[in-house]
Write an enzyme that holds these catalytic residues in place. Structure first.
Site, PDB file in Angstrom:
ATOM      1  CB  THR A   1      35.743  46.907  28.307  1.00 19.53           C
ATOM      2  OG1 THR A   1      37.140  46.775  28.520  1.00 19.53           O
ATOM      3  CG2 THR A   1      35.030  45.679  28.831  1.00 19.53           C
TER       4      THR A   1
ATOM      5  CD  GLU B   1      45.298  46.808  27.024  1.00 17.11           C
ATOM      6  OE1 GLU B   1      46.128  46.135  27.653  1.00 17.11           O
ATOM      7  OE2 GLU B   1      45.442  47.130  25.824  1.00 17.11           O
TER       8      GLU B   1
ATOM      9  CD  GLU C   1      42.954  52.672  36.359  1.00 16.56           C
ATOM     10  OE1 GLU C   1      43.147  53.393  37.349  1.00 16.56           O
ATOM     11  OE2 GLU C   1      41.864  52.567  35.784  1.00 16.56           O
TER      12      GLU C   1
ATOM     13  CG  PHE D   1      42.801  39.099  41.657  1.00 16.32           C
ATOM     14  CD1 PHE D   1      42.129  40.298  41.509  1.00 16.32           C
ATOM     15  CD2 PHE D   1      44.056  38.975  41.091  1.00 16.32           C
ATOM     16  CE1 PHE D   1      42.689  41.357  40.810  1.00 16.32           C
ATOM     17  CE2 PHE D   1      44.641  40.035  40.399  1.00 16.32           C
ATOM     18  CZ  PHE D   1      43.950  41.219  40.253  1.00 16.32           C
ATOM     19  CG  LEU D   2      41.791  33.701  46.322  1.00 14.41           C
ATOM     20  CD1 LEU D   2      42.285  32.299  46.640  1.00 14.41           C
ATOM     21  CD2 LEU D   2      40.252  33.710  46.296  1.00 14.41           C
TER      22      LEU D   2
ATOM     23  N   GLY E   1      39.269  42.269  52.184  1.00 17.36           N
ATOM     24  CA  GLY E   1      39.494  43.611  52.709  1.00 17.36           C
ATOM     25  C   GLY E   1      38.310  44.490  52.400  1.00 17.36           C
TER      26      GLY E   1
ATOM     27  CB  CYS F   1      38.325  47.537  35.161  1.00 17.42           C
ATOM     28  SG  CYS F   1      39.265  48.457  33.965  1.00 17.42           S
TER      29      CYS F   1
ATOM     30  CE  LYS G   1      33.338  50.835  32.170  1.00 12.89           C
ATOM     31  NZ  LYS G   1      33.957  52.025  31.663  1.00 12.89           N
TER      32      LYS G   1
HETATM   33  C1  UDX Z   1      41.616  45.177  36.319  1.00 11.78           C
HETATM   34  C2  UDX Z   1      42.186  43.861  35.730  1.00 11.78           C
HETATM   35  O1  UDX Z   1      43.075  43.262  36.693  1.00 11.78           O
HETATM   36  C3  UDX Z   1      42.893  44.131  34.409  1.00 11.78           C
HETATM   37  O2  UDX Z   1      43.330  42.902  33.865  1.00 11.78           O
HETATM   38  C4  UDX Z   1      41.889  44.810  33.470  1.00 11.78           C
HETATM   39  O3  UDX Z   1      42.421  45.062  32.215  1.00 11.78           O
HETATM   40  C5  UDX Z   1      41.366  46.086  34.088  1.00 11.78           C
HETATM   41  O4  UDX Z   1      40.761  45.774  35.340  1.00 11.78           O
HETATM   42  P1  UDX Z   1      42.590  47.283  37.623  1.00 11.78           P
HETATM   43  O5  UDX Z   1      41.159  47.670  37.800  1.00 11.78           O
HETATM   44  O6  UDX Z   1      43.556  48.291  37.164  1.00 11.78           O
HETATM   45  O7  UDX Z   1      42.713  46.037  36.618  1.00 11.78           O
HETATM   46  O8  UDX Z   1      43.122  46.766  39.051  1.00 11.78           O
HETATM   47  P2  UDX Z   1      43.367  45.399  39.804  1.00 11.78           P
HETATM   48  O9  UDX Z   1      44.783  45.332  40.215  1.00 11.78           O
HETATM   49  O10 UDX Z   1      42.834  44.241  39.079  1.00 11.78           O
HETATM   50  O11 UDX Z   1      42.500  45.646  41.135  1.00 11.78           O
HETATM   51  C6  UDX Z   1      41.110  45.925  41.102  1.00 11.78           C
HETATM   52  C7  UDX Z   1      40.565  46.141  42.490  1.00 11.78           C
HETATM   53  O12 UDX Z   1      40.505  44.913  43.214  1.00 11.78           O
HETATM   54  C8  UDX Z   1      41.399  47.082  43.375  1.00 11.78           C
HETATM   55  O13 UDX Z   1      40.512  47.910  44.110  1.00 11.78           O
HETATM   56  C9  UDX Z   1      42.152  46.138  44.296  1.00 11.78           C
HETATM   57  O14 UDX Z   1      42.527  46.726  45.505  1.00 11.78           O
HETATM   58  C10 UDX Z   1      41.092  45.059  44.487  1.00 11.78           C
HETATM   59  N1  UDX Z   1      41.642  43.745  44.886  1.00 11.78           N
HETATM   60  C11 UDX Z   1      42.516  43.088  44.069  1.00 11.78           C
HETATM   61  C12 UDX Z   1      41.210  43.162  46.066  1.00 11.78           C
HETATM   62  O15 UDX Z   1      40.393  43.726  46.818  1.00 11.78           O
HETATM   63  N2  UDX Z   1      41.686  41.915  46.399  1.00 11.78           N
HETATM   64  C13 UDX Z   1      42.554  41.233  45.608  1.00 11.78           C
HETATM   65  O16 UDX Z   1      42.923  40.104  45.965  1.00 11.78           O
HETATM   66  C14 UDX Z   1      42.998  41.836  44.415  1.00 11.78           C
END
Ligand code: UDX
Length: 448
Positions: A121, A148, A152, A266-267, A270, A277, A280
Site C-alpha cells: 500500500t 490488496e 488478516e 463497520f458500524l 467499541g 492497516c 497507517k
Molecule cells: C483491513 C481492511 O478491512 C482490508 O480490506 C485491508 O486490505 C486491510 O485492512 P484488517 O486490518 O485485517 O483489514 O482488519 P479489519 O477486519 O478490517 O478490522 C480492522 C480493525 O477495525 C480491527 O481492530 C477491528 O476490530 C476494528 N473494527 C472493525 C471495529 O472496531 N468496528 C467494526 O465495525 C469493524
C-alpha cells in the site's frame, strides 16, 4: 508463468501461496532468516487460518520456492510482485525505503518484458516515482498497481472469494497479464479451498475485475480503508453520545445499517480500530493529501476519535470501580487487534492495559494467539496470564477487548464465580446485555 513475490508478510505469503496453487512457479523472497526458514519448512511465521497446509503443500511439490536471493528468482520471472513492508514514519507517512530498494534491486535483474506489480500500500503517485527510478537506471518495464483488500484472519478467503480485483496500469498488456493470474486462481479455487478447509462465504457472487489508471488504483486502496475507518469512528462518536443520552448504539446502528445505502458493516462501536492497516492508511492518506496541498480534516478527526477510545473506556472503568484504580485488579481479555490473528500492532487491548496500569490498576492480560507479538508493547508490570481462567481469577472487573470465540463462548456463571468482583466490561459490544446479567455479572458496554 514464473513469478517472484518480494516479501512474505500477510499479503506476500498469501499471494505467493495461492499463485503457486494456481499452476504457476513462484519464488517468495524473504531477507529475514527466521521468516525465511519458517516458509522453507512449509509454515507461515504468523497465524492465518488455512495458510499452513497450503504453504506445506506447495513447498513440498516445489511450485513455491522460498529464498533470500533476488539473483536466483527475479531473472527467471515473467512477473515480479512487490509486497514489502511500509512502516510508519514519525509524521504518520509510510516509509517507502523498502519499496524503492526492492524495485531498484529487482530492476537490475528483470528481463525487459517482465511486469512489475506493486501490492504494497503506497501513497498515490508512488508508481510513477518507481517508474522514474527504472528510467534513471536505463530500464523500462510494464508497471501495475494491484492493491490488496485482504483482512488478516480471513486473508485466504478474502483473496479466493474476492469482491473485486483492481489492476491499475497505463499499459493494457501488463494489466491483462495480471488479471489473467487471478483468473487462473479462480479456476483452481475449489481445490485450494479443500486443502485449506475453507468454504465460500454465503451468497458469494463472483467478484469484479476492475481496470483503472495507475494513480486511481493507488488511491482506491487507501480510500477504501479510510472510509471503513471513518465508519468505525463515526459509530464511536455516536456511542459517546448514546452513553450520555441513555440510548444503545447497537440498536441505533442495527436500524441505521439496515438502510441499504448505508449498510451495517463497520458500524460496530467499541474500543476502536487497530492493526497494520487502518491506522497507517488513515495517516498515510492525510499526509499524502497534505503533500498535494489538500486539507482532509475529516480523516484527522477520525484518527483522533479512534485514538481517544482506550482512554474513554478507561474513564468508564474508573467510574464503576468502587475504590478507583488504586489496587484494583483488572483482567483484559484480548491483545490481538481483532479475532483470528496473532497480530497485536496498534492493538486497542494493549493500549487499554497500559493506560489502566499507568493509572494504578493491577492488570492481567490474556490472548489465545497474540501474547508473543504483544509482549514488547506491554508495560513491564502487567501480568501475562496463560489461560482465560488465570487471567480473570480474583479480578474486580473483566474487560473483553478482542472478540475471540473462546471469550464469546466462555461460561459466564463460571466467570462470575472465578472473579472477585462482578463487573463485565464488553469493549467490543459483542454480548447481549440480558444474557450477561443472567449470570449475576453487571454489564457495561460502549454506548449502550
Ligand atoms: C483491513 C481492511 O478491512 C482490508 O480490506 C485491508 O486490505 C486491510 O485492512 P484488517 O486490518 O485485517 O483489514 O482488519 P479489519 O477486519 O478490517 O478490522 C480492522 C480493525 O477495525 C480491527 O481492530 C477491528 O476490530 C476494528 N473494527 C472493525 C471495529 O472496531 N468496528 C467494526 O465495525 C469493524
Amino acid at each position: 508463468m514464473t513469478i517472484t513475490v518480494l516479501g512474505t508478510g500477510y499479503v506476500g505469503l498469501t499471494t505467493a501461496t495461492l499463485l503457486a496453487h494456481s499452476g504457476h512457479k513462484v519464488f517468495a523472497v524473504e531477507p529475514n532468516k527466521e521468516r525465511l526458514h519458517a516458509v522453507q519448512s512449509g509454515k507461515s511465521f504468523f497465524y492465518e487460518e488455512g495458510l499452513d497446509p497450503l504453504v506445506k503443500h506447495v513447498i513440498e511439490s516445489g511450485s513455491l520456492v522460498a529464498t533470500d536471493s533476488y539473483k536466483d528468482s527475479v531473472p527467471h520471472s515473467d512477473i515480479v510482485f512487490s509486497s514489502v513492508g511500509t512502516p510508519d514514519n514519525a509524521d504518520g507517512s509510510p516509509n517507502l525505503e523498502y519499496v524503492f530498494a526492492s524495485a531498484r534491486a529487482a530492476a537490475a535483474l528483470m528481463k525487459p518484458d517482465t511486469t512489475y506489480v506493486q501490492k504494497s500500500t503506497v501513497p498515490v503517485g508512488t508508481g510513477r516515482k518507481v517508474q522514474e527510478l527504472f528510467r534513471s537506471l536505463g530500464k523500462e518495464f510494464g508497471y501495475v498497481s494491484n492493491p490488496e483488500f485482504l483482512r488478516e484472519g480471513t486473508a485466504l478467503a478474502d483473496t479466493l472469494w474476492f469482491d473485486r480485483v483492481v489492476v491499475g496500469s497505463d499499459d493494457s498488456d501488463s494489466a491483462s497479464k495480471v488479471l489473467n493470474l487471478y483468473k487462473s486462481m479462480v479456476k483452481h479455487r475449489s481445490d485450494i479451498a479443500s486443502i485449506a478447509n475453507l468454504s465460500a462465504p454465503k451468497n458469494y457472487q463472483d467478484g469484479a475485475y476492475i481496470a483503472t489508471s495507475q494513480n486511481s488504483a493507488e488511491l482506491i486502496k487507501v480510500t477504501a480503508n479510510a472510509f471503513l475507518a471513518l465508519k468505525i469512528s463515526f459509530a464511536n462518536s455516536i456511542a459517546k453520545l448514546a452513553d450520555q443520552a441513555d440510548a444503545d448504539v447497537v440498536e441505533v446502528m442495527d436500524a441505521v445499517g439496515s438502510d441499504k445505502r448505508i449498510g451495517r458493516a463497520f458500524l460496530n462501536a467499541g474500543r476502536g480500530y487497530g492493526g497494520g492497516c487502518f491506522p497507517k492508511d488513515v495517516s498515510g492518506l492525510i499526509s499524502s493529501a497534505q503533500q498535494y496541498g489538500v486539507d482532509i480534516g475529516i480523516m484527522q478527526e477520525a484518527a483522533e476519535l479512534n485514538a481517544s477510545m482506550p482512554g474513554y473506556i478507561a474513564n468508564k472503568i474508573h467510574d464503576v470501580l468502587t475504590h478507583g484504580f488504586e489496587g484494583a485488579k483488572i483482567a483484559i481479555l484480548g491483545l490481538a487487534f481483532k479475532a483470528g490473528t496473532s497480530d497485536a500492532r496498534k492493538s486497542p487491548g494493549v493500549s487499554l492495559a497500559n493506560i489502566l496500569t499507568k493509572r494504578g490498576a493491577f492488570v492481567t492480560v490474556f490472548d489465545p494467539k497474540a501474547i508473543d507479538e504483544a509482549r514488547e508493547d506491554l508495560l513491564s508490570n502487567i501480568t501475562i496470564a496463560r489461560t482465560t481462567e488465570d487471567c480473570i481469577k480474583d479480578a474486580e472487573l473483566t474487560c473483553i477487548t478482542t472478540d475471540w470465540k473462546e471469550f464469546l463462548e466462555y461460561d459466564l456463571l463460571k466467570m462470575r464465580s472465578e472473579m472477585q468482583g462482578d463487573i463485565f466490561f464488553d469493549a467490543m459490544n459483542a454480548f447481549d446485555k440480558g444474557f450477561v446479567e443472567k449470570s449475576g455479572l453487571k454489564y457495561i458496554g460502549v454506548g449502550r
